[in-house]
Write a protein that holds these residues in place. Structure first.
Motif, PDB file in Angstrom:
ATOM      1  N   PHE A   1       0.821  -1.205   0.000  1.00  0.00           N
ATOM      2  CA  PHE A   1       0.000   0.000   0.000  1.00  0.00           C
ATOM      3  C   PHE A   1       0.859   1.260   0.000  1.00  0.00           C
ATOM      4  O   PHE A   1       0.522   2.256  -0.648  1.00  0.00           O
TER       5      PHE A   1
ATOM      6  N   ASP B   1       0.738   3.931  -2.859  1.00  0.00           N
ATOM      7  CA  ASP B   1       0.340   5.266  -2.436  1.00  0.00           C
ATOM      8  C   ASP B   1       1.330   6.314  -2.939  1.00  0.00           C
ATOM      9  O   ASP B   1       0.941   7.415  -3.336  1.00  0.00           O
TER      10      ASP B   1
ATOM     11  N   ASP C   1       0.475   9.513  -5.231  1.00  0.00           N
ATOM     12  CA  ASP C   1       0.790  10.873  -4.777  1.00  0.00           C
ATOM     13  C   ASP C   1       1.970  11.492  -5.518  1.00  0.00           C
ATOM     14  O   ASP C   1       2.359  12.627  -5.210  1.00  0.00           O
TER      15      ASP C   1
ATOM     16  N   THR D   1      -9.364  -0.900   1.602  1.00  0.00           N
ATOM     17  CA  THR D   1      -8.293   0.070   1.396  1.00  0.00           C
ATOM     18  C   THR D   1      -8.291   0.608  -0.027  1.00  0.00           C
ATOM     19  O   THR D   1      -8.076   1.809  -0.248  1.00  0.00           O
TER      20      THR D   1
ATOM     21  N   GLU E   1      -8.592   4.533  -0.910  1.00  0.00           N
ATOM     22  CA  GLU E   1      -7.590   5.244  -1.718  1.00  0.00           C
ATOM     23  C   GLU E   1      -8.236   5.961  -2.887  1.00  0.00           C
ATOM     24  O   GLU E   1      -7.919   7.113  -3.197  1.00  0.00           O
TER      25      GLU E   1
ATOM     26  N   ASP F   1     -10.138   8.947  -1.761  1.00  0.00           N
ATOM     27  CA  ASP F   1      -9.192  10.007  -1.404  1.00  0.00           C
ATOM     28  C   ASP F   1      -8.829  10.839  -2.631  1.00  0.00           C
ATOM     29  O   ASP F   1      -8.837  12.076  -2.599  1.00  0.00           O
TER      30      ASP F   1
ATOM     31  N   LYS G   1      -9.018   3.928   4.306  1.00  0.00           N
ATOM     32  CA  LYS G   1      -7.693   3.979   3.699  1.00  0.00           C
ATOM     33  C   LYS G   1      -6.606   3.386   4.596  1.00  0.00           C
ATOM     34  O   LYS G   1      -5.646   2.789   4.099  1.00  0.00           O
ATOM     35  N   THR G   2      -6.743   3.560   5.890  1.00  0.00           N
ATOM     36  CA  THR G   2      -5.657   3.162   6.796  1.00  0.00           C
ATOM     37  C   THR G   2      -6.107   2.267   7.943  1.00  0.00           C
ATOM     38  O   THR G   2      -5.459   1.270   8.252  1.00  0.00           O
TER      39      THR G   2
ATOM     40  N   LYS H   1      -5.198  17.205  -1.262  1.00  0.00           N
ATOM     41  CA  LYS H   1      -5.877  16.163  -0.505  1.00  0.00           C
ATOM     42  C   LYS H   1      -6.919  16.770   0.432  1.00  0.00           C
ATOM     43  O   LYS H   1      -6.620  17.673   1.212  1.00  0.00           O
TER      44      LYS H   1
END
Length: 361
Positions: free
Chosen positions: A95, A99, A103, A179, A183, A186, A208-209, A274
């Motif tokens: 992840f 991620d 990003d 998750t 994501e 997000d 997500k977490t 974000k």
């Protein structure tokens, strides 16, 4: 064993009992994969070597949660717990690597991540920036995929009874599904195409977490220890509360954290626009016109971050999110008191929540 090479595996011999740790399982896992280099070529070797580097340097929070619950609930097979703990850590690595691609980050834990490593290598070989970044993104996606399949493989080939392996696979699957949804939400929320409330943002953060970082290891440790279904279900709720608090405080670190401590740039979340709980609260305050000028600005500087920090402090957004996280931790502790667990579990759980709370200090 600290070596990640095949020779190190041969020299150490088979591991038994207390010799098996999360790190030793990961060492052996990567050594076995890298040992196939002759069959698959240098790109394969570099990909696995970079993935192994990405898995190093963390605090091993998730395996510690798993083994802690396992021990508190009477588990005695330390080698098995270490194996499943390593699987959870591989899932986390997957992840994290993905991620960073999402990003557009090239640094993690203060050093080049998988994408950054491959992009830098491409530039050194003569590629222009665009092609180098494309290669880096491809490497990050593929490395994350390898870690995902590796996590499931460790569970599937573990020494746990068949029924336990089946339950664990279901838990891992659930963590991956939730998750992935978190994501994507997000990224979609950052487009700012429609109004999104604070409750939706907090739910996204939990997906997500919290699920894979807290629910999964707590429940997996309980399943391994043979806990009853009620305890496993209880740990799901507790993990969600603690994990949400963790993510709330992590979002604060994303803006206010020290880069040398967190290993991640404070520019990232703001440049990406974000919509974190911190920003969702700020949007409801008079400070938002000041803050919004910097959110989503790809050229944002550290001076801009300082302006955002000051505005968030004055608007009360930072203190609001810190208090919100504290409420989640308090709820988790109250829930912990409502179920009968072995003596010592409460003290262990209190230490876990205190460690999470320290992130707000």
């Amino acid at each position: 064993m600290t070596s990640g090479t095949t020779e190190g595996v041969v020299a150490s011999g088979p591991r038994v009992g207390s010799d098996v740790t999360v790190d030793s399982v990961l060492d052996d896992f990567f050594a076995e994969a890298i040992d196939r280099s002759d069959a698959y070529g240098s790109d394969y070797t570099q990909l696995w070597t970079s993935l192994q580097s990405a898995s190093q340097g963390g605090k091993r929070l998730r395996p510690l949660l798993l083994t802690g619950v396992y021990d508190q609930l009477g588990g005695t097979d330390t080698a098995l717990a270490a194996t499943i703990g390593a699987a959870v850590e591989l899932l986390h690595t997957a992840f994290v690597v993905h991620d960073d691609v999402i990003d557009h980050d090239v640094v993690r834990r203060g050093r080049l991540n998988v994408s950054g490593t491959f992009a830098q290598r491409a530039r050194a070989e003569g590629a222009d920036d665009e092609r180098a970044e494309n290669l880096g993104a491809a490497a990050g996606i593929l490395a994350g995929d390898l870690a995902l399949t590796g996590a499931h493989r460790l569970v599937a080939f573990s020494d746990a009874p068949a029924s336990t392996r089946r339950d664990l696979v279901h838990l891992f699957d659930h963590a991956v599904y939730v998750t992935a949804a978190g994501e994507l939400s997000d990224v979609r929320y950052s487009l700012d195409l429609a109004p999104v409330g604070l409750a939706d943002i907090v739910a996204m953060a939990a997906h997500k977490t919290a699920v894979y970082s807290f629910e999964l290891p707590l429940q997996a440790g309980a399943v391994l220890a043979g806990a009853d279904p009620r305890t496993v279900e209880w740990l799901s709720h507790v993990g969600r509360l603690v994990g949400t608090a963790f993510q709330l405080l992590d979002d604060i670190d994303g803006v206010f954290g020290d880069e040398q401590t967190t290993g991640k740039s404070v520019l990232t979340d703001l440049r990406e626009g974000k919509l974190t709980p911190l920003m969702a609260h700020a949007r409801q305050t008079d400070a938002w016109p000041t803050i919004s000028r910097f959110v989503g600005d790809a050229s944002l500087t550290h001076e801009g971050v300082d302006a955002v920090r000051q505005a968030l402090e004055e608007a009360g957004s930072r203190s609001f999110i810190e208090d919100f996280a504290a409420e989640h931790l308090a709820s988790a502790r109250r829930l912990a008191d409502e179920i009968s667990l072995p003596e010592g579990f409460t003290g262990w759980f209190e230490s876990v929540t205190r460690d999470v709370a320290r992130r707000a200090a």
